[in-house]
Scaffold this motif. Structure first.
Motif, PDB file in Angstrom:
ATOM      1  N   THR A  70       0.705  -1.283  -0.027  1.00 36.40           N
ATOM      2  CA  THR A  70       0.303  -0.147  -0.036  1.00 36.40           C
ATOM      3  C   THR A  70       0.531   0.938  -0.244  1.00 36.40           C
ATOM      4  OG1 THR A  70      -0.430  -0.127   2.377  1.00 36.40           O
ATOM      5  CG2 THR A  70      -1.917  -1.192   1.203  1.00 36.40           C
ATOM      6  N   GLY A  71       1.822   1.078   0.345  1.00 39.02           N
ATOM      7  CA  GLY A  71       2.761   2.341   0.676  1.00 39.02           C
ATOM      8  C   GLY A  71       2.010   2.721   1.732  1.00 39.02           C
ATOM      9  N   LYS A  72       2.750   4.247   2.769  1.00 37.13           N
ATOM     10  CA  LYS A  72       1.745   5.118   4.088  1.00 37.13           C
ATOM     11  C   LYS A  72       2.729   6.493   3.544  1.00 37.13           C
ATOM     12  CE  LYS A  72       4.625   3.877   7.701  1.00 37.13           C
ATOM     13  NZ  LYS A  72       5.063   3.511   8.541  1.00 37.13           N
ATOM     14  N   PRO A  73       2.016   7.303   4.011  1.00 37.00           N
ATOM     15  CA  PRO A  73       2.636   8.476   4.409  1.00 37.00           C
ATOM     16  C   PRO A  73       3.841   8.480   5.214  1.00 37.00           C
ATOM     17  CG  PRO A  73       0.219   8.602   4.751  1.00 37.00           C
ATOM     18  CD  PRO A  73       0.375   7.198   5.109  1.00 37.00           C
ATOM     19  N   ASP A  74       4.785   9.199   4.902  1.00 33.41           N
ATOM     20  CA  ASP A  74       6.184   9.617   5.720  1.00 33.41           C
ATOM     21  C   ASP A  74       6.761   8.250   5.600  1.00 33.41           C
ATOM     22  OD1 ASP A  74       8.019  11.949   6.890  1.00 33.41           O
ATOM     23  OD2 ASP A  74       6.525  11.723   8.196  1.00 33.41           O
ATOM     24  N   MET A  75       7.309   7.369   4.260  1.00 33.70           N
ATOM     25  CA  MET A  75       7.522   6.393   4.632  1.00 33.70           C
ATOM     26  C   MET A  75       9.718   6.473   5.152  1.00 33.70           C
ATOM     27  SD  MET A  75       6.651   3.820   1.732  1.00 33.70           S
ATOM     28  CE  MET A  75       5.860   5.004   0.292  1.00 33.70           C
ATOM     29  N   ASN A  76       9.686   5.940   6.607  1.00 32.92           N
ATOM     30  CA  ASN A  76      12.097   5.743   6.533  1.00 32.92           C
ATOM     31  C   ASN A  76      11.850   5.428   4.679  1.00 32.92           C
ATOM     32  OD1 ASN A  76      11.707   3.354   6.832  1.00 32.92           O
ATOM     33  ND2 ASN A  76      11.606   3.666   8.743  1.00 32.92           N
ATOM     34  N   LEU A  77      13.410   5.850   5.198  1.00 30.68           N
ATOM     35  CA  LEU A  77      14.672   4.784   4.057  1.00 30.68           C
ATOM     36  C   LEU A  77      13.968   3.514   3.708  1.00 30.68           C
ATOM     37  CD1 LEU A  77      16.370   6.156   1.543  1.00 30.68           C
ATOM     38  CD2 LEU A  77      18.027   5.575   3.027  1.00 30.68           C
ATOM     39  N   LEU A  78      13.970   2.476   4.377  1.00 30.91           N
ATOM     40  CA  LEU A  78      13.926   1.565   4.183  1.00 30.91           C
ATOM     41  C   LEU A  78      12.497   0.913   3.204  1.00 30.91           C
ATOM     42  CD1 LEU A  78      15.701  -1.379   4.300  1.00 30.91           C
ATOM     43  CD2 LEU A  78      14.634  -1.980   6.351  1.00 30.91           C
ATOM     44  N   GLU A  79      11.733   1.681   4.214  1.00 32.18           N
ATOM     45  CA  GLU A  79       9.853   1.597   3.202  1.00 32.18           C
ATOM     46  C   GLU A  79      10.551   1.918   2.143  1.00 32.18           C
ATOM     47  OE1 GLU A  79       7.912   1.816   7.999  1.00 32.18           O
ATOM     48  OE2 GLU A  79       8.351   3.700   6.566  1.00 32.18           O
ATOM     49  N   LYS A  80      10.865   3.210   2.273  1.00 35.33           N
ATOM     50  CA  LYS A  80      10.903   3.455  -0.061  1.00 35.33           C
ATOM     51  C   LYS A  80      11.603   2.812  -0.394  1.00 35.33           C
ATOM     52  CE  LYS A  80      11.683   8.347   1.417  1.00 35.33           C
ATOM     53  NZ  LYS A  80      12.159   8.902   2.019  1.00 35.33           N
ATOM     54  N   ILE A  81      12.236   1.862   0.098  1.00 32.33           N
ATOM     55  CA  ILE A  81      13.441   1.498  -0.827  1.00 32.33           C
ATOM     56  C   ILE A  81      12.714  -0.085  -1.447  1.00 32.33           C
ATOM     57  CG2 ILE A  81      15.059  -0.225  -0.781  1.00 32.33           C
ATOM     58  CD1 ILE A  81      17.716   2.136   0.997  1.00 32.33           C
TER      59      ILE A  81
END
Ligand SMILES: [Fe+2]
Ligand SMILES: [Fe+2]
Length: 197
Positions: free
Chosen positions: A114-125
Motif C-alpha cells: 500500500t505504501g503509507k505517508p512519510d515512509m522511512n528510507l528502508l520502507e521507500k526502498i
C-alpha cells in the motif's frame, strides 16, 4: 533461522512458485543497490527485499484465516480484499519464522503493497524496488524505465510516480483502493511539490 541470505533464499525457493521466487530475487538486488546509493544498510535492505512477498501466494481465505489466528488487525477494506494482507502477514512470518526483529525491516515488509505517508528510507526502498525490479515489464507499467532511473536520483519522486501509476491503474479497474495508498499519494504529492493541494 539465522538472518543468512543464502539459507533464506534456499528456503524461499521451496515455498514460492518459480515466478514469484525470481521476482523476490529481483527485489533483493534492487533493494541492495538502492540502499548502497542512499548510503543505508545494504544487508537489511537485501533481507527485507527477499522476504517482502513471503505471504504473497496464500489464497484469500488462508490470508484471512492466518491474520485472524495471529490476531493481526484486519480493516474492512482488507477483509474485502485479502490480497492486501500479504504484507502484514509476511511481516509476522518474517519475525516468527525467520527471526527478523528489526522494526524498520518488518514495517517495510508490512507496507510494501500500500505504501503509507512519510515512509522511512528502508520502507521507500522496498516499496520502490518491488515496482521497478528487472522482471517487471514496461509493457504493463507506464514510464517504467524513467521511474527506474528516477529511483536512483530522487527516491521521493520515484515513490510519488509509483503511487500515481498505482492509483490510476486501480481507478481504471474494479479493484478497491486501500485508503493508505491515497494518503501516501497525497503526502508525496505535497512533499515533492509544496504548495499544491
Ligand atoms: Fe507484494
Ligand atoms: Fe512483490
Amino acid at each position: 533461522m539465522k538472518n543468512d541470505l543464502l539459507a533464506i533464499k534456499k528456503s524461499l525457493s521451496t515455498i514460492l512458485p518459480e515466478k514469484r521466487f525470481y521476482h523476490t530475487l529481483g527485489v533483493e538486488a534492487v533493494s541492495f543497490s538502492l540502499a548502497a546509493r542512499y548510503e543505508s544498510n545494504t544487508n537489511q535492505a537485501a533481507l527485507a527485499g527477499l522476504l517482502h512477498d513471503l505471504a504473497r501466494c496464500f489464497p484469500d481465505p488462508e490470508l484471512l484465516k492466518q491474520c485472524d489466528a495471529y490476531h493481526l488487525p484486519v480493516s474492512e477494506v482488507e477483509r474485502r480484499n485479502p490480497y492486501l494482507l500479504h504484507g502484514k502477514l509476511g511481516a509476522y512470518q518474517a519475525k516468527e519464522v525467520y527471526g527478523i526483529t528489526d522494526s524498520n525491516m518488518l514495517s517495510a515488509i508490512a507496507y510494501h503493497t500500500t505504501g503509507k505517508p512519510d515512509m522511512n528510507l528502508l520502507e521507500k526502498i522496498i516499496f520502490t524496488a518491488d515496482y521497478i525490479e528487472p522482471n517487471r515489464s514496461g509493457k504493463h507499467i507506464p514510464d517504467l524505465d524513467e521511474i527506474r532511473s528516477l529511483a536512483f536520483h530522487d527516491i521521493d519522486q520515484a515513490v510519488y510516480r509509483i503511487l500515481d501509476n498505482t492509483l490510476k491503474y486501480l481507478e481504471s479497474g474494479t479493484q478497491e483502493i486501500d485508503p493508505l495508498t491515497k494518503e501516501a499519494y497525497n503526502f508525496y504529492k505535497q512533499k515533492i511539490n509544496p504548495g499544491s493541494c
